[in-house]
Enzyme design. Sequence first.
Site, mmCIF file in Angstrom:
data_model
loop_
_atom_site.group_PDB
_atom_site.id
_atom_site.type_symbol
_atom_site.label_atom_id
_atom_site.label_comp_id
_atom_site.label_asym_id
_atom_site.label_seq_id
_atom_site.Cartn_x
_atom_site.Cartn_y
_atom_site.Cartn_z
ATOM 1 N N LYS A 106 -5.473 -1.890 -2.840
ATOM 2 C CA LYS A 106 -6.784 -1.388 -1.926
ATOM 3 C C LYS A 106 -7.205 -3.151 -2.007
ATOM 4 O O LYS A 106 -7.660 -3.533 -0.717
ATOM 5 C CB LYS A 106 -7.421 -0.538 -2.372
ATOM 6 C CG LYS A 106 -6.993 0.266 -2.882
ATOM 7 C CD LYS A 106 -7.430 1.227 -1.406
ATOM 8 C CE LYS A 106 -6.667 2.884 -1.879
ATOM 9 N NZ LYS A 106 -7.643 3.381 -0.520
ATOM 10 N N ASN A 158 -0.047 11.704 0.068
ATOM 11 C CA ASN A 158 0.682 10.766 0.040
ATOM 12 C C ASN A 158 1.142 10.642 -1.017
ATOM 13 O O ASN A 158 0.414 11.539 -2.488
ATOM 14 C CB ASN A 158 -0.293 9.522 0.058
ATOM 15 C CG ASN A 158 -0.730 8.976 1.338
ATOM 16 O OD1 ASN A 158 0.014 8.670 2.112
ATOM 17 N ND2 ASN A 158 -1.952 8.422 1.533
ATOM 18 N N ASP A 206 -13.710 6.720 -2.690
ATOM 19 C CA ASP A 206 -12.926 6.219 -1.049
ATOM 20 C C ASP A 206 -12.224 7.478 -0.257
ATOM 21 O O ASP A 206 -11.657 7.936 0.246
ATOM 22 C CB ASP A 206 -11.617 4.967 -1.447
ATOM 23 C CG ASP A 206 -10.674 4.888 -0.464
ATOM 24 O OD1 ASP A 206 -11.326 4.944 0.949
ATOM 25 O OD2 ASP A 206 -9.561 4.661 -0.160
ATOM 26 N N ASP A 207 -11.538 8.320 -1.416
ATOM 27 C CA ASP A 207 -10.916 10.089 -1.382
ATOM 28 C C ASP A 207 -12.096 10.992 -1.180
ATOM 29 O O ASP A 207 -10.861 11.629 -0.007
ATOM 30 C CB ASP A 207 -10.200 9.825 -2.891
ATOM 31 C CG ASP A 207 -9.734 9.069 -3.354
ATOM 32 O OD1 ASP A 207 -8.172 8.884 -3.018
ATOM 33 O OD2 ASP A 207 -10.252 8.604 -4.412
ATOM 34 N N ASN A 247 -4.921 6.837 7.742
ATOM 35 C CA ASN A 247 -5.023 6.363 6.124
ATOM 36 C C ASN A 247 -6.644 5.259 5.870
ATOM 37 O O ASN A 247 -6.636 4.741 6.443
ATOM 38 C CB ASN A 247 -3.734 5.100 6.385
ATOM 39 C CG ASN A 247 -3.321 4.622 4.915
ATOM 40 O OD1 ASN A 247 -4.145 4.155 4.425
ATOM 41 N ND2 ASN A 247 -1.733 4.908 4.589
ATOM 42 N N TYR A 290 0.715 -1.257 0.256
ATOM 43 C CA TYR A 290 -0.443 -0.170 0.099
ATOM 44 C C TYR A 290 1.007 1.239 -0.226
ATOM 45 O O TYR A 290 1.417 0.841 -0.376
ATOM 46 C CB TYR A 290 -0.926 -0.335 1.375
ATOM 47 C CG TYR A 290 -1.998 0.307 0.837
ATOM 48 C CD1 TYR A 290 -2.459 1.172 -0.146
ATOM 49 C CD2 TYR A 290 -2.421 1.007 2.656
ATOM 50 C CE1 TYR A 290 -3.852 1.502 0.270
ATOM 51 C CE2 TYR A 290 -3.517 1.806 2.541
ATOM 52 C CZ TYR A 290 -4.102 2.254 1.398
ATOM 53 O OH TYR A 290 -5.770 3.342 0.841
ATOM 54 N N GLU A 322 -11.798 4.776 -6.957
ATOM 55 C CA GLU A 322 -10.630 5.303 -5.814
ATOM 56 C C GLU A 322 -9.662 5.996 -7.022
ATOM 57 O O GLU A 322 -9.935 5.965 -7.967
ATOM 58 C CB GLU A 322 -9.538 3.627 -6.223
ATOM 59 C CG GLU A 322 -8.480 3.688 -5.121
ATOM 60 C CD GLU A 322 -8.970 4.017 -4.156
ATOM 61 O OE1 GLU A 322 -8.193 5.467 -3.241
ATOM 62 O OE2 GLU A 322 -9.933 3.434 -3.364
ATOM 63 N N ASP A 323 -9.475 7.155 -6.421
ATOM 64 C CA ASP A 323 -8.250 8.327 -7.409
ATOM 65 C C ASP A 323 -8.617 8.626 -8.632
ATOM 66 O O ASP A 323 -8.235 8.020 -9.966
ATOM 67 C CB ASP A 323 -7.099 7.110 -7.909
ATOM 68 C CG ASP A 323 -6.048 7.559 -6.566
ATOM 69 O OD1 ASP A 323 -6.590 7.516 -5.295
ATOM 70 O OD2 ASP A 323 -5.272 6.785 -6.200
ATOM 71 N N ARG A 352 -5.391 10.738 -10.870
ATOM 72 C CA ARG A 352 -4.860 11.437 -9.939
ATOM 73 C C ARG A 352 -4.608 10.283 -8.231
ATOM 74 O O ARG A 352 -5.219 10.245 -7.370
ATOM 75 C CB ARG A 352 -5.931 12.239 -8.654
ATOM 76 C CG ARG A 352 -5.452 13.578 -7.849
ATOM 77 C CD ARG A 352 -6.391 13.564 -6.892
ATOM 78 N NE ARG A 352 -6.859 12.808 -6.547
ATOM 79 C CZ ARG A 352 -6.799 11.935 -5.670
ATOM 80 N NH1 ARG A 352 -5.333 12.385 -4.607
ATOM 81 N NH2 ARG A 352 -7.403 11.048 -4.462
#
Length: 537
Positions: free
Chosen positions: A206, A443, A301-302, A487, A135, A278-279, A188
């Site tokens: 993940k 991160n 999630d972000d 986190n 991770y 995600e991202d 991203r």
Amino acid sequence: MGGGGGPAAAGCCNGKAGPVGGTGDVYGEDRATEDQLITPWAVSVASGYNLLRDPRHNKGSAFSEKERDAHYLRGLLPPAILNQELQEKRIMHTLRQYKVPLQRYMALMDLQERNEKLFYKLLIDNVEELLPVVYTPTVGEACQKYGSIFRRPQGLFISLKDKGKILEILKNWPERNIQVIVVTDGERILGLGDLGCQGMGIPVGKLSLYTALGGLRPSACLPITIDVGTNNEELLKDEFYIGLRQKRATGQEYAELLDEFMNAVKQNYGEKVLVQFEDFGNHNAFELLTKYRHTHLAFNDDIQGTASVVLAGLISALRAVGGKLAEQKFLFLGAGEAGTGIAELIALEMSKQTKAPVEETRKKIWLVDSKGLIVRSRLESLQHFKKPWAHEHEPVKTLLDSVKAIKPTVLIGSSGVGKTFTKEVVEAMASLNEKPIILALSNPTSQSECTAEEAYTWTKGKAIFASGSPFDPVNYNGKTYVPGQANNAYIFPGLGLGLIISGAIRVNDGMLLAACNFGLTSNTRKFREGTDLPPIL
């Protein structure tokens, strides 16, 4: 014999005459030289050589004497029998010899591809040591170099070229009973920016935590990357880049592809499959969440996961600082999906605790973006997700001046830009608060707003600190401070497990608030001063 729909008809279905006697060319022997695609179908039981190459059932040298005979493994393995514990000890010894984190990552991915059970035992038994490898922060470097280290697919790649065929692609995946999908478009990745198709490392990492921390079967997890191109010029010029070599699709073309994907997911896997975004880039992340949170079991999630774990950490930190959540004043550096997501969940929790309207509790939360403090005079030029945070105040350009003007008790970094909590900013927080709460959440480690050592040193040991990526304990003035890690790994495996076992078909804010508070009330670990690590759910 020649009659209707038997083999004779099969032999003539391509418009060619069947052989004399009316027997169809069942096995394709008469057409063997034709240029055609033939998919070989076979049903077999994994044994012998093939069993050792099936990661779901391979046990390596742990197969017993009886198993070696029963599964035709005699001679295919060295004679010594090493149980899982010995294999785990050997592999951990090997991993610790590697000096480069990416080498550890590649070794673990190799293990996952050949012996799934051993991989997850290793991860579960050594989660604190291996979490930074599978991770953040190491997964960020793995994504940057994914084209060079790519060996075999670990999930599904869906690109613009597949428009109209997404349902067929989902059916190509060998597992049918999928419970959770983690999907990214790679725009991203952490704080590293647009990595395009190479963002696949994020869904893979993940989902390994969904198994190790949430207990889901690996076969129930599906990582997916949606490749719509990349605006990263370095990748477009990289001969090893594995994705589409074009600029990112936007607008209607992008929306139609995502809509087809989401509909195909529900059609193929049902109403209760969990889709974790995600991202994604800010502009798409909010639109996708708004569009699909009411039609699918989906969350971002972000936006929501980060918000949940930070809120849990803040409530935990207040045990050391004292006071109530509603008595705090918050200042964010970063007004993207993470920052505004955290801010909204904090406002909702304060509203729940005080019974005040959320419009009122938002006034205790201030955000700074690249143009300075978000205030009412900027309202017309703001993106829609920033507008709720535009309060009455004169314009302020810098973070340091914002700290001095707002006098926050909590400083939160979600900017994706490293070294932005300067010595002057951190010292200003310390001068305003007996125990300033400082959360440097970006991160990977290189993008953290400040390091743990800087936070403790510049505040003379007063700070309550947590970061997005792990930092080692800090010795300052004869005392050891253990930095917390806010986190998302502390929230999404437990949240996902709860959604799945409860049979939920939608995710709402009440679930996120419940997850934060449940984690706190059920955690028996004593809170230590200098440590504001959110609990593992």
